[in-house]
Design a protein around this motif. Structure first.
Motif, PDB file in Angstrom:
ATOM      1  N   THR A   1      51.456  95.498  63.383  1.00 35.40           N
ATOM      2  CA  THR A   1      50.619  94.796  62.402  1.00 35.40           C
ATOM      3  C   THR A   1      49.143  94.891  62.804  1.00 35.40           C
ATOM      4  N   GLU A   2      48.705  94.040  63.744  1.00 33.84           N
ATOM      5  CA  GLU A   2      47.271  93.993  64.075  1.00 33.84           C
ATOM      6  C   GLU A   2      47.080  93.359  65.446  1.00 33.84           C
TER       7      GLU A   2
ATOM      8  N   CYS B   1      41.506  91.870  65.440  1.00 36.20           N
ATOM      9  CA  CYS B   1      41.072  93.197  64.982  1.00 36.20           C
ATOM     10  C   CYS B   1      42.197  93.874  64.213  1.00 36.20           C
ATOM     11  N   ASN B   2      41.848  94.832  63.398  1.00 38.20           N
ATOM     12  CA  ASN B   2      42.842  95.679  62.742  1.00 38.20           C
ATOM     13  C   ASN B   2      43.069  96.948  63.556  1.00 38.20           C
TER      14      ASN B   2
ATOM     15  N   THR C   1      46.680 102.991  58.642  1.00 42.23           N
ATOM     16  CA  THR C   1      46.554 101.603  59.115  1.00 42.23           C
ATOM     17  C   THR C   1      47.691 100.778  58.523  1.00 42.23           C
TER      18      THR C   1
ATOM     19  N   VAL D   1      48.962  91.761  57.650  1.00 39.71           N
ATOM     20  CA  VAL D   1      47.693  91.851  58.377  1.00 39.71           C
ATOM     21  C   VAL D   1      46.617  91.100  57.605  1.00 39.71           C
TER      22      VAL D   1
ATOM     23  N   LYS E   1      43.238  91.349  55.847  1.00 37.73           N
ATOM     24  CA  LYS E   1      42.538  92.487  55.254  1.00 37.73           C
ATOM     25  C   LYS E   1      41.099  92.473  55.778  1.00 37.73           C
ATOM     26  N   GLY E   2      40.905  93.108  56.917  1.00 38.80           N
ATOM     27  CA  GLY E   2      39.597  93.130  57.562  1.00 38.80           C
ATOM     28  C   GLY E   2      38.567  93.838  56.683  1.00 38.80           C
TER      29      GLY E   2
ATOM     30  N   ARG F   1      38.070  97.165  58.256  1.00 38.44           N
ATOM     31  CA  ARG F   1      39.229  97.995  57.867  1.00 38.44           C
ATOM     32  C   ARG F   1      38.984  98.607  56.492  1.00 38.44           C
TER      33      ARG F   1
ATOM     34  N   LEU G   1      40.747 100.405  67.112  1.00 40.98           N
ATOM     35  CA  LEU G   1      40.752  99.095  66.466  1.00 40.98           C
ATOM     36  C   LEU G   1      39.439  98.904  65.720  1.00 40.98           C
TER      37      LEU G   1
ATOM     38  N   SER H   1      36.794  95.782  63.920  1.00 46.61           N
ATOM     39  CA  SER H   1      36.432  94.401  63.567  1.00 46.61           C
ATOM     40  C   SER H   1      34.936  94.345  63.321  1.00 46.61           C
TER      41      SER H   1
END
Ligand SMILES: Cc1ncc(COP(=O)(O)O)c(C=O)c1O
Length: 285
Positions: free
Chosen positions: A178-179, A183-184, A196, A201, A203-204, A207, A238, A240
């Motif tokens: 997942t994450e 961070c994604n 991804t 997750v 939704k960054g 991202r 990753l 963020s």
């Protein structure tokens, strides 16, 4: 949080000094860890991708049945007032919305909105040049689409992350990734697909930006990624708001490719930095 005497915050309808801002102990954030937040970056005095962050803030509030005491346009005004007062051109703003002062310690009350601003800096260049080691852990965030203040598992695992000489911990469940706690996650497959996780997750915003930038150059997909996919990946990274893109070069005891940051990862980081710089030139203050 720093208690710098020069920092202002928004609290209870006013912009006041950080050192004078207090929340009562009856707040559900204190009693039950109930609340949501969001965090965006300010570069050259410009809040980057502000509408995206505000949309997510309101969506997190909706998912947690909390009402934001302002409409988005009014909230924006408060944010700009705070930025004007603090004058920190390179910074981050955090908006926290709590469950409020609960009579019985369980029933939500009128939410408290707290807005703080702090200087931020990008990760050191050597972190990007060397990449990081991560470990894995079986866990799924509850209500993953909401940016809640519950980081219990991530915080509890920090000791283990350090003990393993790692920088972060990647969550997975039944082998599906997942994450990270904050961070994604992305992989680049051997045939240069950018992928991804699509489900469970947050939704960054980074991202989203990376997916859009990647789609201009590479086949791109948001969908299930397993630990086996990660073991076979050419690159991983990753994303963020504060970290932008950090290359991942080791997962537990296994190196990714040659254990060095990959070229697609670094290419996407350049594109992301260019996009942020482009936004930051639209100085509206
Ligand atoms: C659980 C989680 N996933 C992903 C992210 C990254 O999101 P963004 O790129 O919007 O900072 C965050 C940010 O704090 C997060 O808390």
């Amino acid at each position: 949080m720093s208690s710098s005497p020069n920092l202002y915050v928004y609290h209870h309808g006013e912009i006041i000094l950080l050192q004078d801002a207090f929340l009562h102990i009856s707040d559900l954030a204190v009693q039950r860890g109930y609340g949501i937040f969001d965090f965006f970056k300010i570069q050259n005095n410009v809040p980057l991708f502000l509408d995206d962050y505000l949309a997510r803030f309101y969506e997190s509030a909706r998912l947690m049945d909390l009402s934001v005491p302002f409409a988005p346009a009014e909230l924006k005004k408060v944010l700009y007032q705070l930025m004007e007062k603090n004058q920190i051109p390179e910074s981050g703003i955090k908006m926290v919305l709590t469950g409020g002062y609960s009579e019985d310690g369980f029933t939500p009350a009128a939410p408290n909105l707290i807005i703080t601003q702090q200087p931020v800096s990008l990760p050191p260049a050597e972190v990007v040049e060397q990449g990081i080691k991560i470990i894995t852990y079986s866990f799924v965030r509850e209500l993953a689409q909401a940016k809640t203040i519950n980081y219990t598992t991530g915080i509890r695992l920090m000791k283990e992350v350090k003990a393993q000489n790692a920088t972060d911990v990647l969550y997975h469940h039944n082998n599906v990734i997942t994450e990270f706690p904050r961070c994604n996650f992305f992989i680049i497959t051997q045939d240069n697909q950018v992928r991804t996780p699509g489900e469970d997750v947050l939704k960054g915003i980074t991202r989203k930006n990376v997916l859009e930038l990647a789609a201009k150059k590479y086949p791109t997909e948001a969908g299930a990624i397993t630990l086996t996919d990660l073991a076979q990946a050419k690159e991983a990274f990753l994303t963020s708001t504060t970290k932008r893109i950090i290359p991942i070069v080791q997962v537990n005891d296994q190196l990714i490719s040659n254990g060095k940051p990959g070229s697609v990862t670094l290419d996407l980081l350049q594109d992301l930095a260019a996009l942020e710089n482009q936004q930051a030139m639209l100085n509206v203050l």
